[in-house]
Design an enzyme around this catalytic site. Structure first.
Site, PDB file in Angstrom:
ATOM      1  N   ARG A  17      -2.963  -0.645  -9.689  1.00 58.33           N
ATOM      2  CA  ARG A  17      -1.573   0.291  -9.581  1.00 58.33           C
ATOM      3  C   ARG A  17      -0.804  -0.635  -8.789  1.00 58.33           C
ATOM      4  NH1 ARG A  17       1.729   1.690  -5.212  1.00 58.33           N
ATOM      5  NH2 ARG A  17      -0.202   2.177  -4.303  1.00 58.33           N
ATOM      6  N   ASP A  18      -1.080  -0.724  -7.381  1.00 63.02           N
ATOM      7  CA  ASP A  18      -0.183  -1.461  -6.608  1.00 63.02           C
ATOM      8  C   ASP A  18      -0.255  -3.119  -6.937  1.00 63.02           C
ATOM      9  OD1 ASP A  18       1.458  -1.986  -4.348  1.00 63.02           O
ATOM     10  OD2 ASP A  18       0.095  -2.146  -2.935  1.00 63.02           O
ATOM     11  N   HIS A 209      -3.763  -0.408   4.943  1.00 69.04           N
ATOM     12  CA  HIS A 209      -3.298  -0.985   3.892  1.00 69.04           C
ATOM     13  C   HIS A 209      -2.348  -2.076   4.358  1.00 69.04           C
ATOM     14  CE1 HIS A 209      -1.666  -0.775  -0.591  1.00 69.04           C
ATOM     15  NE2 HIS A 209      -0.878  -1.525   0.061  1.00 69.04           N
ATOM     16  N   HIS A 211      -0.732  -6.143   3.806  1.00 66.46           N
ATOM     17  CA  HIS A 211      -0.422  -6.971   3.031  1.00 66.46           C
ATOM     18  C   HIS A 211      -0.461  -8.356   3.936  1.00 66.46           C
ATOM     19  CE1 HIS A 211       1.560  -4.989  -0.493  1.00 66.46           C
ATOM     20  NE2 HIS A 211       1.090  -3.893   0.156  1.00 66.46           N
ATOM     21  N   CYS A 242       5.942  -4.917  -3.125  1.00 62.20           N
ATOM     22  CA  CYS A 242       6.658  -3.952  -3.137  1.00 62.20           C
ATOM     23  C   CYS A 242       7.890  -4.081  -3.913  1.00 62.20           C
ATOM     24  CB  CYS A 242       6.891  -2.980  -1.712  1.00 62.20           C
ATOM     25  SG  CYS A 242       7.817  -1.934  -1.582  1.00 62.20           S
ATOM     26  N   ASN A 251      -1.162  -7.909  -1.570  1.00 56.61           N
ATOM     27  CA  ASN A 251      -2.216  -7.203  -0.746  1.00 56.61           C
ATOM     28  C   ASN A 251      -3.026  -8.178  -0.013  1.00 56.61           C
ATOM     29  OD1 ASN A 251      -1.479  -4.242  -1.097  1.00 56.61           O
ATOM     30  ND2 ASN A 251      -1.196  -4.979  -3.311  1.00 56.61           N
TER      31      ASN A 251
END
Length: 298
Positions: A17-18, A209, A211, A242, A251
């Site tokens: 997803r991300d 989370h 980055h 993002c 990430n």
């Protein structure tokens, strides 16, 4: 008190997803499915497989339903998806995801850019979504973005983070993932934010989370581990950024996180060789170039 006692650590793989949401190249549906199927056999306990945000906002994940319905589900693995509202939730429920994730920002400006609403106006939408998900027998995870910095506002107040986090928990959200969306956090800041936040929210309700814009993700993880956090989001090969935070890099790489945790004798249940094989599969199928320090020595 700082604590590095070996313990069970939960790794949340957000690559499908991300990791993919910001890629200019559309990864074919069957390749996504093949990759998730291989990830499912690495020992990773939780995979965020897609997003049910409207395709016009995230075209890279326009095939969310097809992916969710097409994967082979392995017992013991949680398959989750991001949802923005009850309409997205309806699609996610129809695809039978295990858990849904709702999201907002701790920064007013970023929330406006990401969701097109103020934080105050976002709360009722998330509450409606969370209640409907819980009523359908699903659990709910929450993402709070820009916890450590906003591309427009700079440093974000810890009070904002506390307010947003507590409100999500009041909605019945199981766990809050605190996002360093643009990768500007450093160890001192992580310690400061968690030192305050943990007076209001138990460590077991929080995930991190990070980055890796400045290469600080692993150092920040170490601080969070020392402060009792046991759940960490990461993306295979460091994929991801993002779309509403220009310049945000990928990430924290799952391979790098695993190297740290293995070195500290933390238990993850993840098979290293299978993880690297899943990275090679994605590269071979898509031509994407994955970057992580964790595979350099293997």
């Amino acid at each position: 008190m700082l604590d590095l006692t070996p313990r069970q650590i939960r790794v949340v793989e957000v690559g499908p997803r991300d990791g993919l949401q910001n890629e200019a190249q559309f990864v074919p549906t069957q390749d996504k499915i093949a990759w998730i199927n291989q990830l499912s056999r690495t020992g990773i306990p939780y995979i965020e497989i897609t997003s049910f945000v409207h395709p016009k906002w995230i075209p890279a994940l326009a095939d969310a339903a097809e992916v969710a319905k097409g994967i082979e589900r392995v017992p013991g693995v949680t398959y989750a998806a991001l949802v923005p509202n009850v309409r997205g939730l309806e699609r996610a429920l129809e695809a039978d995801v295990d858990e849904v994730a709702v999201f907002l920002s701790a920064s007013e400006t970023h929330n406006q850019r990401n969701i097109n609403k103020s934080i105050a106006d976002t709360f009722p939408i998330l509450e409606e979504t969370a209640r409907a998900a819980l009523a359908a027998g699903k659990t709910v995870r929450g993402y709070v973005s820009t916890v450590f910095g906003c591309p427009d506002e700079g440093r974000v107040s810890v009070d904002n983070v506390i307010r947003v986090t507590q409100r999500l928990l009041e909605m019945g959200v199981r766990e809050i993932s605190l996002g360093d969306t643009i990768g500007v956090a450093h160890p001192g800041q992580v310690h400061q934010v968690l030192d305050t936040l943990l007076n209001h929210v138990p460590a077991e309700r929080l995930a991190m989370h990070f980055h890796d814009t400045y290469g600080m993700a692993i150092a920040n993880t170490l601080i969070a581990l020392e402060m009792g956090i046991s759940t960490f989001d990461s993306s295979l090969g460091g994929l991801g950024g993002c779309p509403f935070a220009p310049g945000a890099s990928g990430n924290m790489a799952t391979e790098d996180l695993l190297y740290l945790l293995d070195g500290l004798d933390m238990t993850t249940g993840i098979h290293r060789d299978r993880l690297f094989a899943s990275a090679r599969l994605l590269e071979e199928r898509t031509g994407l170039s994955l970057c992580s320090r964790g595979r350099n020595g293997n």
